[in-house]
Design a protein around this motif. Structure first.
Motif, PDB file in Angstrom:
ATOM      1  N   TYR A 153     -22.606   2.648  -0.633  1.00 29.75           N
ATOM      2  CA  TYR A 153     -22.135   1.264  -0.568  1.00 29.75           C
ATOM      3  C   TYR A 153     -21.673   0.863  -1.959  1.00 29.75           C
ATOM      4  N   THR A 167      -3.415  -4.727   5.096  1.00 33.43           N
ATOM      5  CA  THR A 167      -4.323  -4.528   6.229  1.00 33.43           C
ATOM      6  C   THR A 167      -4.052  -5.590   7.295  1.00 33.43           C
ATOM      7  N   ALA A 210      -3.642  -7.544   0.259  1.00 37.54           N
ATOM      8  CA  ALA A 210      -2.599  -7.025  -0.623  1.00 37.54           C
ATOM      9  C   ALA A 210      -2.218  -5.599  -0.232  1.00 37.54           C
ATOM     10  N   LEU A 211      -3.148  -4.897   0.406  1.00 33.55           N
ATOM     11  CA  LEU A 211      -2.840  -3.535   0.853  1.00 33.55           C
ATOM     12  C   LEU A 211      -2.269  -3.536   2.265  1.00 33.55           C
ATOM     13  N   ASN A 249     -19.770 -10.181   7.570  1.00 33.49           N
ATOM     14  CA  ASN A 249     -20.441 -10.601   6.339  1.00 33.49           C
ATOM     15  C   ASN A 249     -20.931 -12.037   6.427  1.00 33.49           C
ATOM     16  N   MET A 264     -14.974   2.282   4.925  1.00 36.78           N
ATOM     17  CA  MET A 264     -14.003   1.217   4.715  1.00 36.78           C
ATOM     18  C   MET A 264     -12.605   1.792   4.516  1.00 36.78           C
ATOM     19  N   LEU A 313      -8.602  -6.635  11.118  1.00 38.06           N
ATOM     20  CA  LEU A 313      -9.664  -5.906  10.417  1.00 38.06           C
ATOM     21  C   LEU A 313     -10.334  -6.801   9.376  1.00 38.06           C
ATOM     22  N   LEU A 349      -9.389   1.219   6.806  1.00 33.47           N
ATOM     23  CA  LEU A 349      -8.184   0.668   6.186  1.00 33.47           C
ATOM     24  C   LEU A 349      -6.959   1.535   6.489  1.00 33.47           C
ATOM     25  N   TYR A 388      -7.928  -8.282  -1.510  1.00 36.89           N
ATOM     26  CA  TYR A 388      -7.497  -6.918  -1.815  1.00 36.89           C
ATOM     27  C   TYR A 388      -6.953  -6.238  -0.563  1.00 36.89           C
ATOM     28  N   LEU A 389      -7.716  -6.363   0.530  1.00 37.26           N
ATOM     29  CA  LEU A 389      -7.269  -5.747   1.775  1.00 37.26           C
ATOM     30  C   LEU A 389      -5.935  -6.335   2.204  1.00 37.26           C
ATOM     31  N   PRO A 425      -6.294  -4.611  -8.411  1.00 31.24           N
ATOM     32  CA  PRO A 425      -6.524  -6.015  -8.726  1.00 31.24           C
ATOM     33  C   PRO A 425      -7.399  -6.188  -9.956  1.00 31.24           C
ATOM     34  N   TYR A 469      -9.940  -7.963 -10.042  1.00 31.36           N
ATOM     35  CA  TYR A 469     -11.334  -8.059  -9.622  1.00 31.36           C
ATOM     36  C   TYR A 469     -11.792  -6.755  -8.967  1.00 31.36           C
ATOM     37  N   TYR A 514     -14.365  -7.904   9.158  1.00 24.29           N
ATOM     38  CA  TYR A 514     -15.233  -7.804   7.996  1.00 24.29           C
ATOM     39  C   TYR A 514     -15.818  -9.169   7.643  1.00 24.29           C
ATOM     40  N   VAL A 552     -11.303   2.118  -6.786  1.00 25.28           N
ATOM     41  CA  VAL A 552     -10.194   1.252  -6.373  1.00 25.28           C
ATOM     42  C   VAL A 552      -8.865   1.818  -6.860  1.00 25.28           C
ATOM     43  N   SER A 558       1.838  -1.135  -4.408  1.00 25.84           N
ATOM     44  CA  SER A 558       0.392  -1.236  -4.314  1.00 25.84           C
ATOM     45  C   SER A 558      -0.166  -1.968  -5.519  1.00 25.84           C
ATOM     46  N   LEU A 559      -1.442  -2.306  -5.421  1.00 24.89           N
ATOM     47  CA  LEU A 559      -2.028  -3.187  -6.426  1.00 24.89           C
ATOM     48  C   LEU A 559      -3.406  -2.688  -6.840  1.00 24.89           C
ATOM     49  N   SER A 572     -15.234  -6.246  -7.373  1.00 26.53           N
ATOM     50  CA  SER A 572     -15.661  -6.870  -6.116  1.00 26.53           C
ATOM     51  C   SER A 572     -14.602  -6.707  -5.042  1.00 26.53           C
ATOM     52  N   ALA A 573     -13.746  -5.703  -5.204  1.00 30.67           N
ATOM     53  CA  ALA A 573     -12.639  -5.552  -4.262  1.00 30.67           C
ATOM     54  C   ALA A 573     -13.038  -4.801  -2.996  1.00 30.67           C
ATOM     55  N   LEU A 574     -14.242  -4.218  -2.997  1.00 31.93           N
ATOM     56  CA  LEU A 574     -14.639  -3.437  -1.824  1.00 31.93           C
ATOM     57  C   LEU A 574     -15.620  -4.251  -0.989  1.00 31.93           C
ATOM     58  N   ASN A 575     -15.483  -4.114   0.316  1.00 34.75           N
ATOM     59  CA  ASN A 575     -16.375  -4.839   1.216  1.00 34.75           C
ATOM     60  C   ASN A 575     -17.829  -4.410   0.975  1.00 34.75           C
ATOM     61  N   PHE A 624       0.826  -1.197   0.000  1.00 33.66           N
ATOM     62  CA  PHE A 624       0.000   0.000   0.000  1.00 33.66           C
ATOM     63  C   PHE A 624       0.871   1.262   0.000  1.00 33.66           C
ATOM     64  N   ASP A 644     -12.861 -11.683  -2.742  1.00 32.13           N
ATOM     65  CA  ASP A 644     -12.009 -10.689  -3.377  1.00 32.13           C
ATOM     66  C   ASP A 644     -11.655  -9.544  -2.441  1.00 32.13           C
ATOM     67  N   TYR A 645     -12.647  -9.075  -1.696  1.00 35.95           N
ATOM     68  CA  TYR A 645     -12.345  -7.903  -0.861  1.00 35.95           C
ATOM     69  C   TYR A 645     -11.313  -8.248   0.202  1.00 35.95           C
ATOM     70  N   LEU A 647      -7.988   4.566  -4.495  1.00 41.31           N
ATOM     71  CA  LEU A 647      -7.638   4.039  -3.176  1.00 41.31           C
ATOM     72  C   LEU A 647      -6.259   3.393  -3.200  1.00 41.31           C
ATOM     73  N   SER A 648      -5.990   2.606  -4.222  1.00 40.14           N
ATOM     74  CA  SER A 648      -4.719   1.881  -4.272  1.00 40.14           C
ATOM     75  C   SER A 648      -3.519   2.812  -4.325  1.00 40.14           C
TER      76      SER A 648
END
Lengths: 316, 331
Positions: free
Chosen positions: A145, B233, B230-231, B245, A109, B237, A113, B227-228, A93, A95, B241, A158, A90-91, A98-101, A86, B223-224, A161-162
């Motif tokens: 959301y 996190t 990879a960052l 979920n 979020m 945390l 983070l 991703y987290l 992705p 996907y 999540y 994303v 950093s990446l 669908s990378a966000l919660n 990060f 995926d999420y 953010l990345s």
């Protein structure tokens, strides 16, 4: 400074043995360089890009080292590596949609983070909003959301953010593969813009879409069967490729204005070798129209002219 | 939002009407005649007195009018809170009989459902990340969740009650006591409550733990989560999540399981001769007590519908995706 990768070997552990997905990669990415990383499925490009940021539980680092801005990355130590993720590497992705919660508001979020990484959300917020505006998003998305955003909006969120912490190296993994053509172009241009504005110093854009990466990359590196085949400035790779695989790859791309009803588009016959037990010598030998006796020996990845490296006996 | 709850309420109302109708029908399709039962119970020897007695009882129970009239009467009485007179405990009104049994059933059901759900989720989530816990909780969970309630009840009664003698094995309280709000009675009722509670708790616990373990593993692969990670996190945390979920399907599962759990409680009550609704159902069936049976079923129907409605509301609160769905007037 930039990125310096030395003889990187990453294998996948399977029940039947190690799959040698990345078998010795040595290359550099300079500051300010956007490097396109191309190749067909299973050539090791995703393995390479993943191993630079996070080795998953099946990946085994066999040899090699990665140096970023003069510091060795502790690739095998998950916890120690967290410090670099990060912030330094950093990446974006594959996907991104669908990378966000899905059950957290995007702003919340991001706040959780960055706080978990020891940064202040309040300090970063103005910059975050500025960058969202830059990619055409209103700050309101932070109150949404992920489900309330379109695919393209999620992708841009994303991307912002990345790169929020201005990492030195950004890995963009197949970022355009899920998008329609016009959005692909916008995303590609955004990546260049991020580099030009200094949000990221250097970038590896992983793709199988050579025509897209040609438009944004400074250099292109082509991989084949877990090995590097060729790396050169983008123009060189597309116009004067030296490696037979690159040549065939380029010639199999459709060209604008050519009617393929008259002239059939040719592919590369054969399939890449299995990587569980790869053949010795040049791995492209079986499919290569130029193959000769020497190819039973493995060709080194050497510079044939300034900034142009090739692994082929015929190119030397 | 209003529209969503309006529609939901309508569905619940329809379900209620259908359930009440079935409820009225089922005892009437059962073989046997409650009035005849009353007559044999009083063992009248003079055949001439049988006819007036039958007439009297049929009048008392409202069985002397045509079926459709009975059905309408049933509804109108029901809306006034009157569920008829018990055959088994003649002439006690059904409402009173049920109200006496309800606290016992609720005291069994609510803690066992909620505690097993909470504990199962916690333990399942822990098992998803600790190998040794996974290797113990998973097989144990499969065994528990596959165990029939009453069989586990019998095992517990035998081991902890008869062999070790720690807990009493039958009744809601000692026969020497009368129900009252004294420390002595409550302590006594607690020891009687524990075994039926434990058997319900354990069976449900196994199912929730397995479900949660699988869901957490699934969420951590999502995926999420990748991703987290990879960052960079911290795992804490990401797990938070994932847990949150994974709770959503578990909540749906709870709504689906409620009916099963209620049924399980009924059988368990019979094993332990616990004076709750399950025990009443058994008695009502054995005594052809239409009215008591109707009353108990009605109570269960209301309970399950109410619990489902509450879960519907909670779901809207915890899952933003259902909420955004509502704005479009869908769902």
């Amino acid at each position: 400074m930039g990125l310096r990768v030395e003889n990187l070997r990453v294998y996948y552990r399977t029940m039947r043995g190690d799959v040698k997905a990345l078998d010795g990669a040595t290359f550099e990415v300079a500051d300010g360089e956007i490097m396109g990383l191309a190749g067909e499925s299973g050539c090791g490009k995703s393995t390479l890009s993943k191993s630079l940021i996070r080795l998953d539980s099946r990946m085994k680092l066999v040899a090699g080292s990665v140096e970023l801005d003069g510091k060795m990355l502790p690739l095998t130590d998950h916890e120690a590596m967290n410090k670099y993720r990060f912030a330094e590497v950093s990446l974006i992705p594959q996907y991104a949609m669908s990378a966000l919660n899905p059950t957290r508001k995007i702003g919340k979020m991001i706040a959780e983070l960055v706080r978990s990484r020891g940064f202040s959300y309040r300090v970063l917020l103005p910059e975050l909003e500025r960058r969202l505006a830059l990619v055409g998003l209103s700050p309101d998305v932070l109150n949404n959301y992920p489900i309330e955003l379109s695919g393209g909006m999620k992708q841009r969120t994303v991307m912002v953010l990345s790169t929020l912490l201005d990492p030195s190296l950004l890995i963009a993994d197949e970022v355009t593969s899920a998008l329609d053509v016009s959005t692909q172009r916008a995303v590609a241009e955004t990546l260049v813009q991020f580099r030009d504005r200094g949000f990221v110093k250097s970038m590896i854009v992983v793709t199988h879409d050579l025509s897209l990466v040609y438009q944004i990359a400074d250099t292109i590196m082509v991989m084949y069967a877990g090995k590097l085949a060729e790396k050169a400035p983008a123009d060189k790779v597309v116009k004067e490729p030296r490696h037979p695989y690159t040549r065939l790859l380029i010639s199999s791309l459709p060209e604008v204005g050519v009617r393929y009803a008259e002239r059939r588009l040719v592919g590369i016959p054969g399939r890449p070798p299995g990587l569980l037990d790869p053949p010795s010598g040049c791995r492209f030998r079986d499919r290569c129209p130029l193959a000769f006796d020497k190819c039973a020996e493995e060709p080194p990845f050497v510079e044939v002219e300034r900034g142009h490296e090739v692994a082929c006996w015929k190119a030397m | 939002m209003h529209r969503y709850f309006g529609r939901k309420s309508l569905i619940y109302l329809l379900t209620f009407i259908v359930a009440v109708t079935l409820n009225w029908l089922i005892p009437r399709f059962m073989p046997g005649d409650p009035v005849l039962r009353m007559l044999t119970r009083s063992s009248v020897s003079n055949p001439e007195s049988l006819a007036p007695m039958r007439e009297y009882y049929e009048n008392v129970f409202g069985l002397d009018v045509p079926l459709w009239q009975q059905y309408l009467n049933y509804w109108s009485e029901l809306l006034q809170g009157n569920m008829g007179i018990s055959v088994w405990l003649f002439p006690a009104p059904v409402t009173g009989v049920i109200l006496k049994a309800v606290p016992y059933t609720l005291a069994l059901l609510i803690p066992s459902i909620l505690l097993s759900w909470v504990a199962g989720n916690k333990v399942g989530a822990l098992a998803a990340r600790r190998k040794w816990l996974d290797n113990t909780v998973l097989p144990l969970g499969y065994v528990l969740t596959a165990t029939p309630y009453m069989w586990l009840g019998i095992l517990l009664a035998w081991s902890l009650g008869i062999v070790m003698g720690i807990f009493p094995i039958a009744g809601g309280y000692s026969f020497a006591l009368r129900p009252s709000f004294t420390v002595g009675f409550i302590a006594n009722a607690f020891t009687h409550w524990f075994l039926p509670f434990l058997s319900l708790f354990l069976v449900a616990f196994g199912g929730w733990a397995i479900g949660m373990r699988n869901l957490i593993i699934y969420e951590l692969e999502a995926d999420y989560a990748n991703y987290l990670e990879a960052l960079g996190t911290p795992r804490k945390l990401i797990r938070r999540y994932a847990f949150r979920n994974a709770m959503l399907p578990q909540l749906t599962g709870l709504a689906l399981q409620l009916g099963v759990l209620v049924a399980g409680a009924l059988v368990t009550e019979i094993v332990f001769a616990y004076p709750g609704l399950g025990y009443l159902i058994l008695q009502a069936i054995q005594n052809q007590d239409f009215f008591l049976l109707q009353g108990v079923f009605l109570f269960i129907v209301i309970g399950v519908l109410l619990a489902n409605f509450i879960i519907d509301i909670i779901y809207v609160l915890v899952d933003p995706r259902t909420r955004t769905g509502l704005q479009g007037g869908t769902a």
